[in-house]
Design a protein around this motif. Structure first.
Motif, PDB file in Angstrom:
ATOM      1  N   GLN A 286       1.143  -1.222  -0.013  1.00 19.00           N
ATOM      2  CA  GLN A 286       0.034  -0.076   0.136  1.00 19.00           C
ATOM      3  C   GLN A 286       0.918   1.205  -0.096  1.00 19.00           C
ATOM      4  OE1 GLN A 286      -2.708  -0.269   3.133  1.00 19.00           O
ATOM      5  NE2 GLN A 286      -3.765  -1.906   2.381  1.00 19.00           N
ATOM      6  N   LEU A 287       1.755   1.164   0.806  1.00 23.23           N
ATOM      7  CA  LEU A 287       2.757   2.306   0.770  1.00 23.23           C
ATOM      8  C   LEU A 287       3.317   2.820  -0.828  1.00 23.23           C
ATOM      9  CD1 LEU A 287       4.355   4.455   2.193  1.00 23.23           C
ATOM     10  CD2 LEU A 287       6.198   2.835   2.905  1.00 23.23           C
ATOM     11  N   GLU A 288       3.921   1.607  -1.392  1.00 25.80           N
ATOM     12  CA  GLU A 288       4.564   1.748  -2.691  1.00 25.80           C
ATOM     13  C   GLU A 288       3.535   2.285  -3.652  1.00 25.80           C
ATOM     14  OE1 GLU A 288       6.114  -2.345  -3.613  1.00 25.80           O
ATOM     15  OE2 GLU A 288       7.918  -1.942  -1.961  1.00 25.80           O
ATOM     16  N   GLU A 289       2.226   1.651  -3.469  1.00 28.93           N
ATOM     17  CA  GLU A 289       1.312   2.108  -4.118  1.00 28.93           C
ATOM     18  C   GLU A 289       0.924   3.696  -4.360  1.00 28.93           C
ATOM     19  OE1 GLU A 289      -0.185   0.502  -6.962  1.00 28.93           O
ATOM     20  OE2 GLU A 289       1.367  -0.827  -6.470  1.00 28.93           O
ATOM     21  N   LYS A 290       0.996   4.144  -2.963  1.00 28.74           N
ATOM     22  CA  LYS A 290       0.517   5.361  -2.594  1.00 28.74           C
ATOM     23  C   LYS A 290       1.534   6.496  -3.220  1.00 28.74           C
ATOM     24  CE  LYS A 290      -1.983   4.800   1.611  1.00 28.74           C
ATOM     25  NZ  LYS A 290      -2.178   4.712   2.981  1.00 28.74           N
ATOM     26  N   LEU A 291       2.933   5.900  -3.032  1.00 23.63           N
ATOM     27  CA  LEU A 291       4.091   6.729  -3.353  1.00 23.63           C
ATOM     28  C   LEU A 291       4.163   6.828  -5.133  1.00 23.63           C
ATOM     29  CD1 LEU A 291       6.732   5.657  -0.893  1.00 23.63           C
ATOM     30  CD2 LEU A 291       5.362   7.725  -0.761  1.00 23.63           C
ATOM     31  N   LYS A 292       3.734   5.834  -5.638  1.00 19.59           N
ATOM     32  CA  LYS A 292       3.670   5.906  -7.053  1.00 19.59           C
ATOM     33  C   LYS A 292       2.678   6.597  -7.728  1.00 19.59           C
ATOM     34  CE  LYS A 292       5.204   1.064  -7.709  1.00 19.59           C
ATOM     35  NZ  LYS A 292       4.875  -0.374  -8.264  1.00 19.59           N
ATOM     36  N   GLU A 293       1.651   6.595  -7.093  1.00 19.71           N
ATOM     37  CA  GLU A 293       0.336   7.365  -7.408  1.00 19.71           C
ATOM     38  C   GLU A 293       0.764   8.938  -7.029  1.00 19.71           C
ATOM     39  OE1 GLU A 293      -3.786   8.209  -5.588  1.00 19.71           O
ATOM     40  OE2 GLU A 293      -3.576   6.099  -5.906  1.00 19.71           O
TER      41      GLU A 293
ATOM     42  N   LEU B  30       2.991  10.363  -9.764  1.00 17.68           N
ATOM     43  CA  LEU B  30       2.236  10.680 -10.888  1.00 17.68           C
ATOM     44  C   LEU B  30       1.360  12.023 -10.830  1.00 17.68           C
ATOM     45  CD1 LEU B  30       0.936   7.186 -11.970  1.00 17.68           C
ATOM     46  CD2 LEU B  30       3.115   8.425 -13.009  1.00 17.68           C
ATOM     47  N   GLU B  31       1.011  12.297  -9.712  1.00 19.78           N
ATOM     48  CA  GLU B  31      -0.167  13.427  -9.567  1.00 19.78           C
ATOM     49  C   GLU B  31       0.698  14.744  -9.310  1.00 19.78           C
ATOM     50  OE1 GLU B  31      -2.475  12.258  -6.368  1.00 19.78           O
ATOM     51  OE2 GLU B  31      -3.584  10.658  -7.543  1.00 19.78           O
ATOM     52  N   ILE B  32       1.913  14.535  -8.770  1.00 21.66           N
ATOM     53  CA  ILE B  32       2.382  15.826  -8.324  1.00 21.66           C
ATOM     54  C   ILE B  32       3.866  16.058  -8.960  1.00 21.66           C
ATOM     55  CG2 ILE B  32       3.506  16.993  -6.245  1.00 21.66           C
ATOM     56  CD1 ILE B  32       1.541  15.508  -4.439  1.00 21.66           C
ATOM     57  N   ASP B  33       3.768  17.485  -9.529  1.00 17.71           N
ATOM     58  CA  ASP B  33       5.164  17.685 -10.514  1.00 17.71           C
ATOM     59  C   ASP B  33       6.223  18.505  -9.564  1.00 17.71           C
ATOM     60  OD1 ASP B  33       3.992  16.455 -12.504  1.00 17.71           O
ATOM     61  OD2 ASP B  33       3.139  18.330 -13.204  1.00 17.71           O
ATOM     62  N   GLU B  34       5.786  18.938  -8.503  1.00 21.37           N
ATOM     63  CA  GLU B  34       6.614  19.895  -7.670  1.00 21.37           C
ATOM     64  C   GLU B  34       7.569  18.949  -6.783  1.00 21.37           C
ATOM     65  OE1 GLU B  34       8.650  22.326  -5.372  1.00 21.37           O
ATOM     66  OE2 GLU B  34       7.058  23.430  -6.696  1.00 21.37           O
TER      67      GLU B  34
ATOM     68  N   ALA C  54       5.502  12.539   0.460  1.00 17.44           N
ATOM     69  CA  ALA C  54       6.040  11.054   0.540  1.00 17.44           C
ATOM     70  C   ALA C  54       6.648  10.845   2.190  1.00 17.44           C
ATOM     71  CB  ALA C  54       6.905  10.969  -0.590  1.00 17.44           C
ATOM     72  N   ILE C  55       7.182  11.745   2.678  1.00 21.33           N
ATOM     73  CA  ILE C  55       7.809  11.575   3.825  1.00 21.33           C
ATOM     74  C   ILE C  55       6.580  11.312   5.024  1.00 21.33           C
ATOM     75  CG2 ILE C  55       8.999  12.603   5.780  1.00 21.33           C
ATOM     76  CD1 ILE C  55      10.772  13.991   3.701  1.00 21.33           C
ATOM     77  N   LYS C  56       5.655  11.916   4.991  1.00 22.61           N
ATOM     78  CA  LYS C  56       4.641  12.067   5.826  1.00 22.61           C
ATOM     79  C   LYS C  56       3.881  10.739   5.776  1.00 22.61           C
ATOM     80  CE  LYS C  56       0.209  14.266   7.322  1.00 22.61           C
ATOM     81  NZ  LYS C  56      -0.059  12.965   7.869  1.00 22.61           N
ATOM     82  N   ILE C  57       3.486  10.297   4.589  1.00 23.91           N
ATOM     83  CA  ILE C  57       2.834   8.912   4.263  1.00 23.91           C
ATOM     84  C   ILE C  57       3.684   7.731   4.632  1.00 23.91           C
ATOM     85  CG2 ILE C  57       2.094   7.333   2.414  1.00 23.91           C
ATOM     86  CD1 ILE C  57       1.258   9.891   0.874  1.00 23.91           C
ATOM     87  N   THR C  58       5.093   7.958   4.488  1.00 22.37           N
ATOM     88  CA  THR C  58       5.893   6.925   4.725  1.00 22.37           C
ATOM     89  C   THR C  58       6.038   6.750   6.554  1.00 22.37           C
ATOM     90  OG1 THR C  58       7.302   7.227   2.929  1.00 22.37           O
ATOM     91  CG2 THR C  58       8.243   6.004   4.776  1.00 22.37           C
ATOM     92  N   LEU C  59       5.941   7.893   7.049  1.00 23.98           N
ATOM     93  CA  LEU C  59       6.119   8.039   8.340  1.00 23.98           C
ATOM     94  C   LEU C  59       4.743   7.447   9.016  1.00 23.98           C
ATOM     95  CD1 LEU C  59       7.882  11.459   9.372  1.00 23.98           C
ATOM     96  CD2 LEU C  59       8.717   9.100   9.717  1.00 23.98           C
ATOM     97  N   ASP C  60       3.688   7.652   8.561  1.00 25.46           N
ATOM     98  CA  ASP C  60       2.430   7.154   9.062  1.00 25.46           C
ATOM     99  C   ASP C  60       2.484   5.632   8.800  1.00 25.46           C
ATOM    100  OD1 ASP C  60       1.619   9.794   9.506  1.00 25.46           O
ATOM    101  OD2 ASP C  60       0.230   9.862   7.802  1.00 25.46           O
TER     102      ASP C  60
END
Length: 71
Positions: free
Chosen positions: A11-18, A21-25, A33-39
């Motif tokens: 799930q983490l890998e999928e969220k980071l891939k998504e 693709l969505e964020i260019d900055e 990504a750091i927040k999601i990974t820490l969560d």
């Protein structure tokens, strides 16, 4: 334990891939990504502390396989 760890990491890998693709900055992407990974790591830690390893095999699997995937 194995199933939970694998699902959590998938799930983490999928969220980071998504996100990538969505964020260019790049800076904004990194912050999110750091927040999601820490969560994800917090959930995994909580799960392990609550349930403990059932046997040596689970602990070894976590140390060798899961920790390598985490970096």
């Amino acid at each position: 334990m194995k199933k939970y760890c694998n699902e959590n990491l998938f799930q983490l890998e999928e969220k980071l891939k998504e996100l990538s693709l969505e964020i260019d900055e790049p800076i904004f992407l990194s912050e999110i990504a750091i927040k999601i990974t820490l969560d994800c790591l917090t959930e995994l830690k909580k799960f392990i502390l609550e349930r403990r390893f059932k046997n040596d095999e689970e602990e070894i699997y976590f140390i060798i396989i899961v920790r390598q995937k985490l970096g």
